[in-house]
Design a protein around this motif. Structure first.
Motif, PDB file in Angstrom:
ATOM      1  N   THR A  45       0.838  -1.199   0.000  1.00  0.00           N
ATOM      2  CA  THR A  45       0.000   0.000   0.000  1.00  0.00           C
ATOM      3  C   THR A  45       0.869   1.243   0.000  1.00  0.00           C
ATOM      4  O   THR A  45       1.993   1.237   0.502  1.00  0.00           O
ATOM      5  N   HIS A  46       0.302   2.305  -0.595  1.00  0.00           N
ATOM      6  CA  HIS A  46       0.916   3.627  -0.501  1.00  0.00           C
ATOM      7  C   HIS A  46       0.213   4.476   0.560  1.00  0.00           C
ATOM      8  O   HIS A  46       0.662   5.592   0.847  1.00  0.00           O
ATOM      9  N   VAL A  47      -0.880   3.950   1.095  1.00  0.00           N
ATOM     10  CA  VAL A  47      -1.650   4.703   2.090  1.00  0.00           C
ATOM     11  C   VAL A  47      -1.057   4.399   3.468  1.00  0.00           C
ATOM     12  O   VAL A  47      -1.472   3.468   4.160  1.00  0.00           O
ATOM     13  N   LEU A  48      -0.064   5.192   3.859  1.00  0.00           N
ATOM     14  CA  LEU A  48       0.708   4.872   5.053  1.00  0.00           C
ATOM     15  C   LEU A  48      -0.107   5.012   6.327  1.00  0.00           C
ATOM     16  O   LEU A  48       0.129   4.299   7.301  1.00  0.00           O
ATOM     17  N   GLU A  49      -1.092   5.929   6.333  1.00  0.00           N
ATOM     18  CA  GLU A  49      -1.939   6.068   7.520  1.00  0.00           C
ATOM     19  C   GLU A  49      -2.739   4.805   7.769  1.00  0.00           C
ATOM     20  O   GLU A  49      -2.908   4.374   8.918  1.00  0.00           O
ATOM     21  N   VAL A  50      -3.234   4.184   6.697  1.00  0.00           N
ATOM     22  CA  VAL A  50      -3.976   2.927   6.824  1.00  0.00           C
ATOM     23  C   VAL A  50      -3.053   1.829   7.341  1.00  0.00           C
ATOM     24  O   VAL A  50      -3.410   1.079   8.260  1.00  0.00           O
ATOM     25  N   ALA A  51      -1.869   1.735   6.758  1.00  0.00           N
ATOM     26  CA  ALA A  51      -0.921   0.702   7.185  1.00  0.00           C
ATOM     27  C   ALA A  51      -0.574   0.849   8.658  1.00  0.00           C
ATOM     28  O   ALA A  51      -0.506  -0.139   9.403  1.00  0.00           O
ATOM     29  N   GLU A  52      -0.366   2.085   9.097  1.00  0.00           N
ATOM     30  CA  GLU A  52       0.033   2.320  10.480  1.00  0.00           C
ATOM     31  C   GLU A  52      -1.042   1.869  11.463  1.00  0.00           C
ATOM     32  O   GLU A  52      -0.739   1.313  12.524  1.00  0.00           O
ATOM     33  N   LYS A  53      -2.302   2.097  11.124  1.00  0.00           N
ATOM     34  CA  LYS A  53      -3.398   1.747  12.024  1.00  0.00           C
ATOM     35  C   LYS A  53      -3.791   0.275  11.937  1.00  0.00           C
ATOM     36  O   LYS A  53      -4.266  -0.310  12.915  1.00  0.00           O
ATOM     37  N   LEU A  54      -3.578  -0.331  10.770  1.00  0.00           N
ATOM     38  CA  LEU A  54      -4.121  -1.662  10.513  1.00  0.00           C
ATOM     39  C   LEU A  54      -3.123  -2.792  10.728  1.00  0.00           C
ATOM     40  O   LEU A  54      -3.489  -3.869  11.201  1.00  0.00           O
ATOM     41  N   CYS A  55      -1.858  -2.559  10.383  1.00  0.00           N
ATOM     42  CA  CYS A  55      -0.886  -3.658  10.309  1.00  0.00           C
ATOM     43  C   CYS A  55      -0.319  -4.048  11.671  1.00  0.00           C
ATOM     44  O   CYS A  55      -0.074  -3.197  12.528  1.00  0.00           O
ATOM     45  N   ASP A  56      -0.083  -5.336  11.820  1.00  0.00           N
ATOM     46  CA  ASP A  56       0.653  -5.844  12.973  1.00  0.00           C
ATOM     47  C   ASP A  56       2.154  -5.672  12.744  1.00  0.00           C
ATOM     48  O   ASP A  56       2.900  -5.337  13.666  1.00  0.00           O
ATOM     49  N   LYS A  57       2.568  -5.920  11.505  1.00  0.00           N
ATOM     50  CA  LYS A  57       3.973  -5.765  11.126  1.00  0.00           C
ATOM     51  C   LYS A  57       4.050  -5.062   9.773  1.00  0.00           C
ATOM     52  O   LYS A  57       3.079  -5.040   9.005  1.00  0.00           O
ATOM     53  N   VAL A  58       5.228  -4.525   9.494  1.00  0.00           N
ATOM     54  CA  VAL A  58       5.417  -3.803   8.241  1.00  0.00           C
ATOM     55  C   VAL A  58       6.853  -3.983   7.768  1.00  0.00           C
ATOM     56  O   VAL A  58       7.771  -4.163   8.576  1.00  0.00           O
ATOM     57  N   ALA A  59       7.034  -3.987   6.448  1.00  0.00           N
ATOM     58  CA  ALA A  59       8.365  -4.057   5.845  1.00  0.00           C
ATOM     59  C   ALA A  59       8.491  -2.919   4.845  1.00  0.00           C
ATOM     60  O   ALA A  59       7.550  -2.612   4.108  1.00  0.00           O
TER      61      ALA A  59
END
Length: 237
Positions: free
Chosen positions: A189-203
């Motif tokens: 995703t390019h929607v970093l706000e969504v990733a920050e709120k939704l993801c348990d982990k990120v790469a």
């Protein structure tokens, strides 16, 4: 659930993915972040068996993708950034076609289609040809098709593009429910706000190389994910 070990993929002289290793466990929503051309789509397509890769290994639920690709593909679903659907079919015919491929029981598929289509607000449009669908409607149909065989692993490339706010909210709920039930999700995703709120982990990947990964707190610390991403991009320039 998904284990990528030392994945390397070249396109001629271009090194698209460079010795990438990631492990997505059951119960995890794992975000994949990077600029255009960083290697996200190549990684996802390699993980689902669309692209052959040069070196490394990929296992899905303990099965090696190269040794038994059909068993691996039976356990997963993949939604590309621009789903290529069969426009000559109606929505319901397409869903039944996908259900046939995965051997979903007729009674079970009817219930799943009804539940998912009602939830995403697509029920009244299933009889229409896909050629008449908007981009957002096609995206919803692709989501139903991905969930229809109850896969253990779902991979998605920019899944929120083209979805209206309500559908985006519903997709986030569906992703969390899937992982709460023991599944796993790996998505770019390019929607970093969504990733920050939704993801348990990120790469975070840059120029084919993994530059940071871990839990959201490990990756971003006290900053926002956007701030960390921009800082890392600036350092690499």
């Amino acid at each position: 659930m998904l284990k990528i070990d030392h994945l390397t993929k070249r396109y001629g002289d271009k090194l698209a993915v460079d010795d990438l290793s990631l492990h997505i466990a059951s119960g995890e929503i794992y975000g994949f972040i990077g600029h255009n051309g960083a290697g996200k789509t190549t990684t996802l397509k390699s993980a689902v068996g669309i692209l052959q890769f040069d070196t490394g290994s990929i296992t899905i639920d303990g099965i090696d993708l190269k040794d038994d690709p059909l068993s691996c593909k039976a356990k997963l679903a993949y939604i590309p950034d621009n789903p290529d659907l069969y426009d000559f079919m109606s929505g319901i015919k397409y869903l039944n076609f996908i259900a046939d491929i995965f051997g979903v029981d007729p009674t079970e598929r009817t219930q799943r289609i009804r539940t998912l289509a009602d939830r995403l607000g697509l029920t009244e449009d299933l009889a229409q040809p896909i050629s008449a669908y908007s981009h957002g409607m096609k995206q919803k149909l692709a989501l139903i098709a991905a969930w229809i065989h109850a896969p253990k692993l779902i991979l998605m490339d920019e899944p929120f593009v083209g979805l209206d706010p309500r559908a985006s909210h519903l997709l986030k709920q569906m992703m969390r429910e899937h992982c709460d039930q023991g599944g796993a999700i790996f998505f770019s995703t390019h929607v970093l706000e969504v990733a920050e709120k939704l993801c348990d982990k990120v790469a975070i990947i840059q120029q084919g190389q993994l530059i940071r990964s871990g839990t959201m707190e490990e990756v971003k610390g006290d900053d926002s994910l956007e701030e960390v991403f921009l800082e890392l991009e600036a350092e690499s320039c």
